[in-house]
Design an enzyme around this catalytic site. Sequence first.
Site, mmCIF file in Angstrom:
data_model
loop_
_atom_site.group_PDB
_atom_site.id
_atom_site.type_symbol
_atom_site.label_atom_id
_atom_site.label_comp_id
_atom_site.label_asym_id
_atom_site.label_seq_id
_atom_site.Cartn_x
_atom_site.Cartn_y
_atom_site.Cartn_z
ATOM 1 N N GLU A 131 -15.595 -14.413 -12.639
ATOM 2 C CA GLU A 131 -16.332 -13.138 -12.636
ATOM 3 C C GLU A 131 -16.789 -12.856 -14.060
ATOM 4 O OE1 GLU A 131 -14.071 -10.010 -10.800
ATOM 5 O OE2 GLU A 131 -13.643 -11.208 -9.023
ATOM 6 N N HIS A 154 -16.928 -7.046 -7.014
ATOM 7 C CA HIS A 154 -15.614 -6.478 -7.354
ATOM 8 C C HIS A 154 -15.669 -4.943 -7.415
ATOM 9 C CE1 HIS A 154 -11.582 -7.575 -9.414
ATOM 10 N NE2 HIS A 154 -11.477 -6.442 -8.728
HETATM 11 P P1 NAD Z 1 1.097 -4.675 -3.699
HETATM 12 O O1 NAD Z 1 1.878 -5.214 -4.841
HETATM 13 O O2 NAD Z 1 1.414 -3.326 -3.165
HETATM 14 O O3 NAD Z 1 1.146 -5.723 -2.488
HETATM 15 C C1 NAD Z 1 1.007 -7.108 -2.661
HETATM 16 C C2 NAD Z 1 1.791 -7.778 -1.544
HETATM 17 O O4 NAD Z 1 1.580 -9.183 -1.608
HETATM 18 C C3 NAD Z 1 3.308 -7.549 -1.663
HETATM 19 O O5 NAD Z 1 3.819 -6.997 -0.470
HETATM 20 C C4 NAD Z 1 3.861 -8.945 -1.918
HETATM 21 O O6 NAD Z 1 5.139 -9.130 -1.330
HETATM 22 C C5 NAD Z 1 2.818 -9.809 -1.245
HETATM 23 N N1 NAD Z 1 2.846 -11.182 -1.710
HETATM 24 C C6 NAD Z 1 3.092 -11.672 -2.955
HETATM 25 N N2 NAD Z 1 3.072 -13.006 -2.952
HETATM 26 C C7 NAD Z 1 2.789 -13.392 -1.673
HETATM 27 C C8 NAD Z 1 2.620 -14.651 -1.039
HETATM 28 N N3 NAD Z 1 2.758 -15.798 -1.714
HETATM 29 N N4 NAD Z 1 2.316 -14.674 0.279
HETATM 30 C C9 NAD Z 1 2.182 -13.525 0.982
HETATM 31 N N5 NAD Z 1 2.373 -12.291 0.433
HETATM 32 C C10 NAD Z 1 2.648 -12.230 -0.875
HETATM 33 O O7 NAD Z 1 -0.424 -4.768 -4.204
HETATM 34 P P2 NAD Z 1 -1.669 -3.933 -3.658
HETATM 35 O O8 NAD Z 1 -1.813 -2.701 -4.478
HETATM 36 O O9 NAD Z 1 -1.617 -3.866 -2.170
HETATM 37 O O10 NAD Z 1 -2.870 -4.911 -4.125
HETATM 38 C C11 NAD Z 1 -3.167 -6.108 -3.416
HETATM 39 C C12 NAD Z 1 -4.252 -6.882 -4.150
HETATM 40 O O11 NAD Z 1 -5.473 -6.147 -4.176
HETATM 41 C C13 NAD Z 1 -3.932 -7.185 -5.618
HETATM 42 O O12 NAD Z 1 -4.351 -8.497 -5.904
HETATM 43 C C14 NAD Z 1 -4.797 -6.209 -6.371
HETATM 44 O O13 NAD Z 1 -5.085 -6.682 -7.663
HETATM 45 C C15 NAD Z 1 -6.025 -6.199 -5.484
HETATM 46 N N6 NAD Z 1 -6.919 -5.060 -5.682
HETATM 47 C C16 NAD Z 1 -8.263 -5.327 -5.671
HETATM 48 C C17 NAD Z 1 -9.162 -4.283 -5.830
HETATM 49 C C18 NAD Z 1 -10.640 -4.565 -5.848
HETATM 50 O O14 NAD Z 1 -11.351 -3.907 -6.576
HETATM 51 N N7 NAD Z 1 -11.127 -5.489 -5.048
HETATM 52 C C19 NAD Z 1 -8.693 -2.973 -5.991
HETATM 53 C C20 NAD Z 1 -7.317 -2.737 -5.968
HETATM 54 C C21 NAD Z 1 -6.430 -3.800 -5.810
#
Ligand code: NAD
Length: 532
Positions: free
Chosen positions: A266, A284
Amino acid sequence: MEEEAVYRILVADSLSRKGIEILKGEKAIKCYVWTNFSPGELRATIREYDGIIIRGKTTVSADIINASERLKVIGRAGIGIDNVDVQAAMRRGILVMNTPGENAVAAAEHTIAMMLAMSRNIPQANASTKSGKWEKGKFMGVELYDKTLGIIGIGKIGSLVAERAQGMKMDVIAYDPYISPDAAVQKGIPLVSLDDLLSRSDFISIHTPLTEETGHLVGAEAFERMKPGVMIINCARGGIVDERALLHALRSGKVRGAALDVFENEAAGNNPLFDVENVICTPHIGAATNEAQQNVAVAIADQVVDFLINKRIRNAVNIPIVSPDVLPVVQPYLDLGKKLGSFLTQISDFAIEELSIEYKGTVAEYEVSPITVSILRGLLTPYMGEVVNFVNASIIAKDRGIRVRESKSSSSEDFASMVAIMAMGGGERNIVAGALFGTKDFRIVQINDFRIEAVPKGNMLLIHNYDRPGVIGNIGTTLGNRNINIATMQFSRDRLGDNAISLLHLDSVISKEVMEELSQLPNIISVKHVEL
Ligand code: NAD
């Protein structure tokens, strides 16, 4: 007459108006909004402020932190703290806080929007209609109703997506090896294996952080196991989906469509996926809603006010819970605890339901709760990322169904001070213990039934094997053939002498293929990669 302001806050990146209003509404705070500083200007002015609020643009480097004189708090409106030197702040006793979770709804809604847009070809139909065509027959869609949505990672955003998809009468299943089955039952989402999820889902949406384990988790092998016609949504992080494998699966027709908000590189100016008709993309913007931006601004303003005026701390990234005079003594245990927690998670293939922590020897004389928090932070960070901090680590552990037990004893076997932690779950368990050598140096001294002495640092391999001739030679040859240099290697045998472990420090990163090759060698029981 106006009362003299006590705390001076600098807002150095543009912040939503509601946040500024909160700061300006406090008599004990004087708020200055001054964006577009050069690093030199910021260094020159920082000594006048008690607090600074930033978003992703301004960098608060060690240089700036060291030039401060009265700075007490650095507030990041958002999650990522790559633009703050947290260690430098910690050394100066400055609190760093962020606002995790405030954009979860925005990201979940974007995921749903992308799923609907993809299933009904909305971006393509929009472009065609606006170009003057009326291609009614071209954009045949599929319904979400009664379809199976497989969610990989059922954390904050994954759970919100699940609730919304259930509202649209989809069958939701999830794969998340780090959440306890109890916590998943409470969310009302059946947990399945990754294999199951891949083979059953009509739509697959990813909501994990990007970690070593999730990098290319959705790759060629995963696509092979999916249903023909599956649709993929990634609004989490680029790199979890292998873009080359996705391109191949789209071209072969195995994958019917993909909706992507995030990319391996990105800003993604040029990406072969952009040329594929049934791929829809956004730049994004998962968190880009007025509400999310307002939420982070309000949250950080509230948190900074609460800290400066009411001395209440929320979402601290560094350590506020230890008083400055005790910090030098406790600091090595905080560091050791974080490493032990992280090590334990990385060697455990099961969802942790209970964590038992034993403090032995001198360390047992201190207030150990900050060390417990540091252990939890280490335990959760490998799969949750930066969102875990000193304040929310215990709450997150509880929400995820992890019971924590602490015990203290004055004797500590061969060491003056020792911390041993044991993870249990699904009938399995793992133990790792560390000890302090001198005042600052620490080592891992026990892994399960094995005594060892290893520096918990860098890129490591933990190999469990039957203690037979030739095993070590085979490991060395395999790594040597792949040009991977072994920096150090420690061995240990269990009391019966039948099982052994080797802990290797490597000079370079090891690929999944080499890990697989090692695990296929004779007499190898398991191979785990640990990064500390
Ligand atoms: P979170 O930490 O609440 O949840 C992440 C989940 O992934 C956890 O439950 C964890 O146990 C699970 N996990 C970790 N490793 C794993 C694996 N190998 N297999 C399966 N599950 C696994 O995080 P969140 O706040 O729900 O965010 C999720 C994602 O979304 C993050 O990558 C965050 O950076 C991204 N995000 C993107 C945007 C965007 O602009 N597109 C905005 C916000 C968050």
